[in-house]
Design a protein around this motif. Structure first.
Motif, mmCIF file in Angstrom:
data_model
loop_
_atom_site.group_PDB
_atom_site.id
_atom_site.type_symbol
_atom_site.label_atom_id
_atom_site.label_comp_id
_atom_site.label_asym_id
_atom_site.label_seq_id
_atom_site.Cartn_x
_atom_site.Cartn_y
_atom_site.Cartn_z
ATOM 1 N N THR A 103 -27.339 53.004 75.118
ATOM 2 C CA THR A 103 -27.840 53.227 73.756
ATOM 3 C C THR A 103 -26.908 52.643 72.701
ATOM 4 O O THR A 103 -27.363 52.002 71.744
ATOM 5 C CB THR A 103 -28.030 54.733 73.510
ATOM 6 O OG1 THR A 103 -28.939 55.271 74.482
ATOM 7 C CG2 THR A 103 -28.581 54.982 72.114
ATOM 8 N N ALA A 104 -25.606 52.858 72.878
ATOM 9 C CA ALA A 104 -24.641 52.362 71.877
ATOM 10 C C ALA A 104 -24.644 50.840 71.807
ATOM 11 O O ALA A 104 -24.549 50.262 70.713
ATOM 12 C CB ALA A 104 -23.239 52.874 72.219
ATOM 13 N N VAL A 105 -24.752 50.175 72.967
ATOM 14 C CA VAL A 105 -24.770 48.709 72.990
ATOM 15 C C VAL A 105 -26.046 48.180 72.352
ATOM 16 O O VAL A 105 -26.013 47.226 71.558
ATOM 17 C CB VAL A 105 -24.637 48.193 74.438
ATOM 18 C CG1 VAL A 105 -24.771 46.682 74.483
ATOM 19 C CG2 VAL A 105 -23.294 48.617 75.025
ATOM 20 N N GLU A 106 -27.169 48.797 72.685
ATOM 21 C CA GLU A 106 -28.434 48.379 72.074
ATOM 22 C C GLU A 106 -28.382 48.553 70.560
ATOM 23 O O GLU A 106 -28.863 47.701 69.805
ATOM 24 C CB GLU A 106 -29.596 49.190 72.653
ATOM 25 C CG GLU A 106 -29.942 48.846 74.094
ATOM 26 C CD GLU A 106 -31.131 49.635 74.599
ATOM 27 O OE1 GLU A 106 -31.459 50.678 73.969
ATOM 28 O OE2 GLU A 106 -31.735 49.218 75.606
ATOM 29 N N GLY A 107 -27.788 49.650 70.107
ATOM 30 C CA GLY A 107 -27.672 49.895 68.669
ATOM 31 C C GLY A 107 -26.789 48.869 67.981
ATOM 32 O O GLY A 107 -27.108 48.389 66.885
ATOM 33 N N ALA A 108 -25.655 48.524 68.615
ATOM 34 C CA ALA A 108 -24.752 47.529 68.042
ATOM 35 C C ALA A 108 -25.438 46.175 67.928
ATOM 36 O O ALA A 108 -25.301 45.476 66.907
ATOM 37 C CB ALA A 108 -23.486 47.415 68.889
#
Length: 383
Positions: A103-108
């Motif tokens: 999730t964090a990578v997709e958000g970044a």
């Protein structure tokens, strides 16, 4: 050389958004911040890349490096800008890419796509102010944008650029541009000969199945044919090497190429590693080299004399028309694919407005904008 390499390496790590965004990143970094060249020289490199087959934004980066440090400078710029995406695409080809689902990578990544909207919008506005001051250039810009939005195709892009050049010769040529003592135009036929030899060699290797020569041939021919770079390379690669792998695997590589920073032509890295399983690194290197080198060789044919060429009255008029058309192409690209792939909901648009306002009012370094958008994107995705 290290300064050129390190600057382009930094951009290669953060340049999300495709060719149009890359042109915006280059302009902000090398024209506005570092002042390695002025906006007129930069626009002439962009215009030249539009007429040459190959990776458009990488050709512009190569030209900036060449302008700064000669041939070695051009190579340093190419290596710096391409290395991050090359390593990522090779890693994806030989390992699992499950971490992309975090999730964090997709958000970044989504946050950096929003930053690409800001950067391309700023580049479009700046280039409009500089190259669309006359009624004729404004009409050319608007017509180009409308045509490419309604009929998005490689043929349409080439058509509007040719029409813009003709209109520029007819209506934008200025008599005061005549310089009788201007240096003679000298094309570098050595690089043209190397391009022709490479192309001829590719037709020989095309009949060598199960060899690295075949991989070189396939990707060299694609690099010699694709105009405009970016997403345009997809159908040509699918036609050229799609038969050697499953459609799902090919589209996985294409999706990953869109998700990472740097040139989309490093899709060749992924495909080359897949095509040469006995030594994936060899396949990746050969495919990447082969798809990039034709465009660079053709740029070198006229790059050294491009300033002299652009001073000729008819060429100056054509260049004025093409520059206006390039602004139109950039405006169309700002909407599709940059805006449509990034702005999904009102919050996204609000972040774009905030980012654009910060950029224009406070003029921060691009690094801070990248950190900020990546951080905000990650935080919002995890909420």
């Amino acid at each position: 050389m290290w300064q050129i390499f390190s600057r382009f390496l930094a951009l290669g790590l953060i340049s999300f958004g495709g060719p149009a965004a890359h042109i915006g990143y280059f302009r902000k970094a090398f024209v506005d911040e570092l002042q390695w060249l002025d906006s007129k020289q930069y626009s002439s490199f962009v215009a030249l890349s539009q007429f040459m087959p190959g990776p458009g934004s990488s050709q512009v980066g190569f030209a900036i490096g060449y302008h700064r440090g000669g041939l070695l400078g051009g190579l340093a710029a190419f290596l710096g800008f391409t290395l991050p995406s090359f390593l990522l695409m090779f890693l994806f080809a030989v390992t699992s890419a499950q971490w992309l689902d975090l999730t964090a990578v997709e958000g970044a990544i989504h946050g950096l796509k929003l930053l690409a909207v800001v950067v391309v919008a700023d580049a479009t506005l700046s280039m409009f102010s500089q190259f669309c001051q006359r009624k004729t250039t404004k009409v050319l810009m608007a017509t180009t944008a409308v045509a490419t939005l309604l009929m998005p195709s490689l043929l349409m892009q080439i058509t509007v650029l040719i029409v813009a050049a003709v209109v520029g010769v007819m209506l934008l040529t200025r008599g005061e541009a005549i310089t009788p003592d201007a240096p003679a135009i000298k094309l570098n036929y050595y690089w043209l000969a190397l391009f022709i030899i490479g192309l001829a060699t590719s037709f020989y290797f095309i009949n060598q199945p199960d060899s690295l020569g075949l991989i070189f041939a396939k990707f060299f021919q694609v690099g010699s044919l694709v105009f405009g770079g970016g997403h345009v390379v997809l159908p040509l690669l699918e036609t050229s090497v799609g038969e050697y792998m499953t459609p799902d695997r090919f589209l996985t590589g294409y999706a990953l190429a869109q998700a990472i920073p740097g040139p989309m032509f490093t899709l060749a890295t992924f495909l080359g590693a897949d095509l040469w399983l006995e030594s994936p690194i060899q396949g990746a290197l050969v495919a990447t080299f082969a798809i990039f080198i034709p465009g660079f060789l053709l740029m070198l044919v006229g790059l050294k004399s491009w300033h002299s060429i652009s001073q000729r009255p008819a060429i100056a008029g054509a260049l004025a028309g093409v520059n206006a058309a390039v602004v139109g192409l950039l405006l169309a690209a700002l909407y599709q694919p940059v805006f449509t792939s990034a702005v999904i909901m009102p919050l996204d648009m609000a972040l774009v407005v905030i980012g654009f306002s910060i950029l224009k009012i406070f003029k921060p370094s691009l690094v801070w904008l990248v950190i900020g958008f990546a951080f905000i994107g990650s935080i919002l995705a995890m909420l």
